[in-house]
Scaffold this active site. Structure first.
Site, PDB file in Angstrom:
ATOM      1  N   SER A 157       0.724  -1.131  -0.121  1.00  0.00           N
ATOM      2  CA  SER A 157       0.065  -0.050  -0.088  1.00  0.00           C
ATOM      3  C   SER A 157       0.792   1.292  -0.006  1.00  0.00           C
ATOM      4  O   SER A 157       1.194   1.933  -1.100  1.00  0.00           O
ATOM      5  CB  SER A 157      -0.988  -0.043   1.284  1.00  0.00           C
ATOM      6  OG  SER A 157      -2.181   0.796   0.709  1.00  0.00           O
TER       7      SER A 157
ATOM      8  N   GLN B 281      -8.216   3.327   3.358  1.00  0.00           N
ATOM      9  CA  GLN B 281      -9.166   3.510   4.562  1.00  0.00           C
ATOM     10  C   GLN B 281      -9.099   4.738   5.391  1.00  0.00           C
ATOM     11  O   GLN B 281      -7.991   5.417   5.117  1.00  0.00           O
ATOM     12  CB  GLN B 281      -8.651   2.295   5.262  1.00  0.00           C
ATOM     13  CG  GLN B 281      -8.956   0.818   4.801  1.00  0.00           C
ATOM     14  CD  GLN B 281      -8.237   0.434   3.782  1.00  0.00           C
ATOM     15  OE1 GLN B 281      -6.983   0.774   3.790  1.00  0.00           O
ATOM     16  NE2 GLN B 281      -8.758   0.098   2.663  1.00  0.00           N
TER      17      GLN B 281
ATOM     18  N   LYS C  10      -1.664  -3.815  -2.862  1.00  0.00           N
ATOM     19  CA  LYS C  10      -3.019  -3.193  -1.970  1.00  0.00           C
ATOM     20  C   LYS C  10      -3.094  -1.708  -2.460  1.00  0.00           C
ATOM     21  O   LYS C  10      -2.456  -1.175  -2.202  1.00  0.00           O
ATOM     22  CB  LYS C  10      -2.770  -3.511  -0.553  1.00  0.00           C
ATOM     23  CG  LYS C  10      -3.703  -2.627   0.114  1.00  0.00           C
ATOM     24  CD  LYS C  10      -4.382  -2.985   1.384  1.00  0.00           C
ATOM     25  CE  LYS C  10      -5.370  -2.155   2.064  1.00  0.00           C
ATOM     26  NZ  LYS C  10      -5.409  -0.779   1.784  1.00  0.00           N
TER      27      LYS C  10
END
Length: 487
Positions: A306, A335, A331
């Site tokens: 990520s 969030q 990823k």
């Protein structure tokens, strides 16, 4: 008899349990690049419709009035919220109770209790996203993509993530017998892990010969940006000629932090990252920096996830840096957390968008390929040996294969690594036992196996054995030389 790892594994799992640090938008940071264009939502506005509220209320009343035992009303409400989150089928969206939420906030700040790894829920399994670089989990042999099957004999399969993590937690100093499934191994791998607390230093730096700087980033916490800038400045003040950035086994972190770090390398006006919301609207974060004149190489592996992948994509596509190592985790979602809205200290962590590299690629479940692929020696990822049965001449199984890989990596030549325990393997075992002042039998019993693993962990920590780091430094050295010859 399970082996007690020679390094202490720290298993309280704040960072792990929340699966939170893959890519987090902090509450005080809007991603928008233009007024009113923020990607960060504040939550829904309508709540439950009357018939929906009635249905849920009726279900609650029926359970409380008819279930054959007393029920915990708070547990029922939390269960309903967990059910909603699970129905999203998104391993990175979750509900956290008050205590888990508190630990999550601490992990974002860079101080937490845990093994130094992140897990997520994957089809009912607890999967390791990444052990953090240099963490006890990494040193003990926990790997990205490992599945944690059970703790102290209690299965974790099918459990909601926070419930599974609760079984892994325990008082400092207590032991957890952890069973792990790993791709390529026929039988589960077992560890005895001592629980403890850990305080994470997210940035480490040093200078290699030839004025080549090395900065390791273990995760992107709120204080990581300032620490990185400070260490980079120190290296530059020492007349640094080139830089290696190491994000191997870095599971990610706070979006604004990785943007700030990338901004120092990406020239002004070039894109660092794009974020796309549910309506397909994209916000582009454009660098305000000046870039760097020296060569930069970034090291990554399958545990780089990520935010680490954002940095990799930005440096590769907008700053001309070389990526080296292994394909990254893959990823590509963002969030954020909502806790004030719930009002009781609990929070919802919700995937609100996906991110794309500067050229618009979505790397989710694919990862980023390195410009130059470099693997570590096979003994870096070898599985521990089962201590329940001794290994000896004429044995043929995967544990013998693992032992042969360890012996070979330590310089004791078994002559083969296919799992068959022949006479040459016996000789290698005897030589190892003699060097460790063990009883020389040529048989790998529990004590010999433990000594083998202990010696291997020590060897892996030796920087001279780190193929990826050596290759990264050499690549920067070549680019420095090429630049000098062109002048």
């Amino acid at each position: 008899m399970l082996k007690k790892q020679t390094v202490v594994l720290l298993l309280i799992l704040a960072i792990v349990g929340s699966s939170a640090l893959t890519l987090f938008v902090s509450k005080d940071h809007s991603f928008a690049t233009s007024p009113g264009a923020g990607i960060l939502a504040s939550g829904g506005s309508n709540g439950l419709k009357q018939e929906e509220a009635k249905k849920l209320g009726t279900a609650l009343d029926l359970i409380e009035g008819n279930y054959y035992q007393d029920v915990d009303r708070t547990k029922l409400v939390d269960g309903a919220i967990n059910g909603m989150m699970q129905s999203l089928e998104d391993p990175y969206s979750s509900y956290m109770g008050k205590q888990t939420a508190k630990e999550f906030e601490e992990s974002i700040e860079g101080s937490f209790s845990g093994i130094g790894a992140e897990v997520s829920s994957d089809n009912g399994n607890v999967m390791v996203v990444s052990p953090i670089k240099g963490s006890p989990a990494e040193k003990a042999g926990i790997r990205a993509k490992d599945i944690i099957l059970s703790v102290n004999g209690q299965s974790l399969q099918g459990l909601e993530l926070n419930e599974a993590v609760a079984k892994i937690r325990g008082p400092k100093g207590s032991e957890a017998k952890v069973s792990v499934k790993r791709t390529g191994t026929a039988s589960p791998i077992e560890f005895v892990i001592v629980r403890d607390d850990v305080d994470l230093e997210t940035v480490k730096a040093h200078m290699e010969p030839g004025k080549i700087g090395v900065i390791e980033i273990t995760q992107f916490s709120l204080n990581t940006g300032e620490r990185f800038k400070s260490e980079l400045t120190k290296l530059e003040q020492q007349d640094m000629k080139g830089l290696v950035i190491d994000v191997r086994n870095n599971p990610g972190g706070v979006l604004s932090v990785v943007i700030d770090i990338a901004d120092q390398f990406v020239p002004q006006g070039k894109v660092i990252v794009q974020v796309e919301d549910k309506d397909k609207k994209r916000d582009k974060n454009v660098s305000k920096g000046k870039g760097k004149s020296y060569p930069v190489t970034l090291l990554m592996n399958k545990g780089s996830a990520s935010a680490s992948e954002i940095l990799a994509g930005a440096l590769q596509q907008s700053a001309g840096a070389k990526l080296m190592g292994e394909n990254s985790f893959g990823k590509g979602t963002v969030q954020t957390s909502f806790e004030k809205q719930l009002g009781d200290g609990s929070l919802l962590k919700i995937t609100i968008a996906k991110w794309l590299t500067p050229n618009g690629s979505w790397i989710h479940k694919k990862g980023i390929k390195p410009d130059i692929a470099v693997s570590q020696p096979d003994y870096f990822s070898v599985a521990p040996i089962n201590k329940k049965v001794s290994l000896q001449y004429n044995t043929n199984n995967s544990d013998v294969k693992n032992a042969q890989i360890m012996l070979d990596g330590l310089g004791f030549k078994p002559g083969r690594k296919d799992g068959f325990f022949d006479q040459k393997t016996t000789t290698a075992v005897k030589e190892f036992q003699s060097s460790e002042k063990l009883k020389v039998t040529g048989i790998i019993d529990a004590k010999t196996a433990e000594s083998l693993e202990s010696a291997l962990i020590k060897a892996i920590r030796d920087p001279k054995r780190d193929n990826q780091m050596k290759s990264g430094i050499e690549e920067v050295r070549k680019e420095i030389a090429a630049s000098a010859s062109n002048k």
